[in-house]
Scaffold this active site. Structure first.
Site, short mmCIF file in Angstrom:
data_model
loop_
_atom_site.label_atom_id
_atom_site.label_comp_id
_atom_site.label_asym_id
_atom_site.label_seq_id
_atom_site.Cartn_x
_atom_site.Cartn_y
_atom_site.Cartn_z
N THR A 54 0.83 -1.21 0.00
CA THR A 54 0.00 0.00 0.00
C THR A 54 0.86 1.26 0.00
OG1 THR A 54 -1.44 1.31 1.46
CG2 THR A 54 -0.15 -0.40 2.52
N ASP A 55 0.32 2.33 -0.55
CA ASP A 55 1.02 3.62 -0.51
C ASP A 55 1.14 4.14 0.93
OD1 ASP A 55 -1.62 4.40 -0.05
OD2 ASP A 55 -1.66 5.94 -1.61
N GLU A 56 0.37 3.55 1.85
CA GLU A 56 0.40 4.03 3.24
C GLU A 56 1.73 3.75 3.93
OE1 GLU A 56 -3.15 3.49 5.55
OE2 GLU A 56 -4.42 3.39 3.79
N TYR A 109 -1.64 -0.53 10.99
CA TYR A 109 -1.87 -1.25 9.72
C TYR A 109 -0.70 -1.04 8.77
CZ TYR A 109 -3.33 -1.56 4.81
OH TYR A 109 -3.35 -1.81 3.46
N LYS A 116 2.16 -3.61 7.29
CA LYS A 116 2.37 -3.83 5.85
C LYS A 116 3.84 -3.56 5.50
CE LYS A 116 -0.12 -4.73 2.93
NZ LYS A 116 -0.53 -6.05 2.38
P1 NAD Z 1 -9.97 -7.01 2.21
O1 NAD Z 1 -9.95 -6.74 3.66
O2 NAD Z 1 -11.20 -6.74 1.42
O3 NAD Z 1 -9.60 -8.55 1.94
C1 NAD Z 1 -8.56 -9.21 2.60
C2 NAD Z 1 -8.74 -10.71 2.33
O4 NAD Z 1 -7.65 -11.41 2.93
C3 NAD Z 1 -10.03 -11.30 2.90
O5 NAD Z 1 -10.67 -12.11 1.93
C4 NAD Z 1 -9.56 -12.11 4.09
O6 NAD Z 1 -10.40 -13.23 4.36
C5 NAD Z 1 -8.19 -12.54 3.62
N1 NAD Z 1 -7.27 -12.87 4.72
C6 NAD Z 1 -7.01 -12.13 5.84
N2 NAD Z 1 -6.10 -12.75 6.61
C7 NAD Z 1 -5.77 -13.89 5.96
C8 NAD Z 1 -4.87 -14.94 6.25
N3 NAD Z 1 -4.12 -14.95 7.38
N4 NAD Z 1 -4.75 -15.95 5.36
C9 NAD Z 1 -5.49 -15.97 4.23
N5 NAD Z 1 -6.38 -15.02 3.91
C10 NAD Z 1 -6.51 -13.99 4.77
O7 NAD Z 1 -8.71 -6.24 1.62
P2 NAD Z 1 -8.50 -5.48 0.24
O8 NAD Z 1 -8.96 -4.09 0.38
O9 NAD Z 1 -8.99 -6.33 -0.87
O10 NAD Z 1 -6.90 -5.45 0.21
C11 NAD Z 1 -6.16 -6.49 -0.42
C12 NAD Z 1 -4.67 -6.16 -0.34
O11 NAD Z 1 -4.43 -4.91 -0.99
C13 NAD Z 1 -4.14 -6.01 1.09
O12 NAD Z 1 -2.87 -6.60 1.15
C14 NAD Z 1 -4.06 -4.51 1.30
O13 NAD Z 1 -3.06 -4.18 2.22
C15 NAD Z 1 -3.75 -4.03 -0.10
N6 NAD Z 1 -4.20 -2.66 -0.44
C16 NAD Z 1 -5.50 -2.28 -0.24
C17 NAD Z 1 -5.91 -1.00 -0.61
C18 NAD Z 1 -7.34 -0.53 -0.44
O14 NAD Z 1 -7.63 0.66 -0.66
N7 NAD Z 1 -8.29 -1.40 -0.08
C19 NAD Z 1 -4.98 -0.11 -1.18
C20 NAD Z 1 -3.66 -0.54 -1.36
C21 NAD Z 1 -3.28 -1.82 -1.00
P1 TYD Z 2 -10.50 4.47 4.78
O1 TYD Z 2 -11.53 4.08 3.77
O2 TYD Z 2 -10.55 3.84 6.12
O3 TYD Z 2 -9.08 4.23 4.08
P2 TYD Z 2 -7.59 4.64 4.60
O4 TYD Z 2 -7.64 4.99 6.03
O5 TYD Z 2 -6.84 3.37 4.37
O6 TYD Z 2 -7.15 5.76 3.73
O7 TYD Z 2 -10.56 6.04 4.99
C1 TYD Z 2 -10.40 6.94 3.91
C2 TYD Z 2 -10.48 8.36 4.46
O8 TYD Z 2 -11.80 8.58 4.97
C3 TYD Z 2 -9.53 8.58 5.61
O9 TYD Z 2 -8.95 9.90 5.49
C4 TYD Z 2 -10.41 8.53 6.85
C5 TYD Z 2 -11.77 9.00 6.34
N1 TYD Z 2 -12.91 8.36 7.01
C6 TYD Z 2 -13.91 9.15 7.64
O10 TYD Z 2 -13.86 10.40 7.61
N2 TYD Z 2 -14.94 8.52 8.25
C7 TYD Z 2 -15.04 7.17 8.30
O11 TYD Z 2 -16.03 6.63 8.89
C8 TYD Z 2 -14.04 6.36 7.68
C9 TYD Z 2 -14.09 4.86 7.71
C10 TYD Z 2 -12.98 7.02 7.05
#
Ligand code: NAD
Ligand code: TYD
Length: 335
Positions: A123-125, A147, A151
């Site tokens: 993640t970019d985070e 988190y 990562k």
């Molecule tokens: P999500 O929470 O929707 O899904 C995570 C999945 O991983 C779930 O299906 C869960 O059951 C599975 N999981 C969790 N722990 C596990 C384990 N120990 N073994 C096997 N499976 C397991 O997450 P997402 O938003 O789809 O994110 C997927 C990946 O992309 C993550 O690695 C996250 O860090 C990365 N990512 C997410 C975002 C975003 O905006 N959502 C952005 C950048 C990177």
């Molecule tokens: P989120 O979807 O949790 O993603 P991330 O924290 O990984 O960027 O949050 C996106 C932005 O929205 C973040 O700046 C926090 C804000 N936010 C709220 O203002 N209210 C909320 O209830 C949530 C979940 C997020």
């Protein structure tokens, strides 16, 4: 590549990646291993071609199950993670277990099986917050919440296997992702589904001008695919949406698309250590041929429409485990 192990493929981005692979590569078979935590949902892959998709319920931290799942695979792409920042602030045990220990186990097993690519989705985070300009892949990692720290830890362990054992590791760092099938704890599906129900949108007070760079989920999937097939082992690739928006702007967009007004916005206490702005450059991945395809306006319209048309999917989630989490996390909404 004929057989790809996707871990976390029942989650939001992982399931989009599975659909992407099966659609664009007619010869590919996906082994999808997912623990099915609260965020995992087999309905997310219910519509894929069952003949080319094998599902295994398992944990990336489980050595036996991982070695078995890797058998005959050319590559592994790891999406499996605990992913919600607010939950990591409430308690990070599972974040460290999966995002660090799980990644370590995956790397160990991959080392023994001789895969040609091991891609860790990150993640970019991990870069932390940036006031101006954009991070590149050589910027230092300064994660600021449990988190993103977990990562970053996983990434470092993963990449150490490239340097130490020649494991063909590639890392992608994606920006905030949006689209169908996102668990409604994240801001976009939470606000959209709350707006549909005339429930308050809990905007973090003081964080309304914080900026996230929005990436459509299929563009994230195609970016990871590009890094997997064209990337160089030992390298990191940013995947950016190029759509930086303040949270207040995103909120207003959701209200406009659902036909609701601003009286639904409810201010709640800010997230501790709330990162102000995420911004990354994706020039390195673009040089490999990747381009995001979805324009922001269209992506938002299609996404909000998907939640409007797929109420059964999210109502089931919101009435389950989610309810207890929501009531605790947003206790001030009641006061
Ligand atoms: P999500 O929470 O929707 O899904 C995570 C999945 O991983 C779930 O299906 C869960 O059951 C599975 N999981 C969790 N722990 C596990 C384990 N120990 N073994 C096997 N499976 C397991 O997450 P997402 O938003 O789809 O994110 C997927 C990946 O992309 C993550 O690695 C996250 O860090 C990365 N990512 C997410 C975002 C975003 O905006 N959502 C952005 C950048 C990177
Ligand atoms: P989120 O979807 O949790 O993603 P991330 O924290 O990984 O960027 O949050 C996106 C932005 O929205 C973040 O700046 C926090 C804000 N936010 C709220 O203002 N209210 C909320 O209830 C949530 C979940 C997020």
């Amino acid at each position: 590549m004929k057989r790809i192990l996707v871990t976390g493929g029942a989650g939001f981005i992982g399931s989009a990646f599975v659909r992407w692979q099966l659609k664009h590569y007619p010869d590919v078979h996906i082994v999808n291993l997912d623990k099915l935590t609260y965020a995992g949902n087999q309905e997310n892959v219910a519509d894929v071609d069952a003949a080319r998709h094998t599902f295994i319920q398992g944990d990336i931290a489980d050595r036996e199950v991982m070695l078995q799942a890797m058998e005959g695979c050319d590559a592994v792409v790891n999406f499996a993670a605990e992913t919600h920042v607010d939950r990591s602030i409430a308690g990070a045990t599972e974040f460290l277990r999966t995002n660090v220990d799980g990644v370590y186990n995956l790397a160990e097993c991959a080392k023994e099986t001789g895969l040609s690519r091991v891609l860790f989705v990150s993640t970019d985070e991990v870069y932390g917050s940036i006031a101006e300009g954009s991070f590149t892949e050589t910027s230092p990692l300064t994660p600021r919440n449990p988190y993103s720290a977990a990562k970053a830890g996983g990434e470092l362990v993963g990449m150490s296997y490239f340097h130490t054992f020649d494991l063909p590791v590639i890392i992608t760092r994606g920006s905030n992702t949006y689209g169908p099938y996102q668990y409604p704890e994240k801001v976009l599906p939470l606000f959209t589904t709350n707006a549909i129900d005339d429930e308050p949108l809990p905007l973090y007070k003081g964080g309304e001008h914080n900026v996230r760079d929005w990436l459509y989920v299929d563009d994230h999937a195609s970016g990871i695919d590009c890094a997997l097939r064209n990337g160089v082992p030992g390298e990191v690739y940013n995947v950016a949406g190029g759509n930086e928006r303040e949270n207040i702007e995103l909120t207003r967009k959701i209200l406009a698309l659902t036909g609701k007004d601003e009286s639904l916005i409810k201010w709640v206490p800010d997230r501790p250590g709330h990162d102000r702005r995420y911004s990354i450059s994706a020039d390195k991945l673009k040089a490999l041929g990747w381009q995001p395809a979805m324009p922001w306006e269209q992506g938002m319209e299609e996404t909000v429409q998907w939640y409007q048309e797929n109420e059964t999917w999210w109502r089931k989630i919101k009435s389950g485990e989610f309810r207890a989490y929501y009531e605790k996390q947003y206790a001030t909404l009641k006061g």
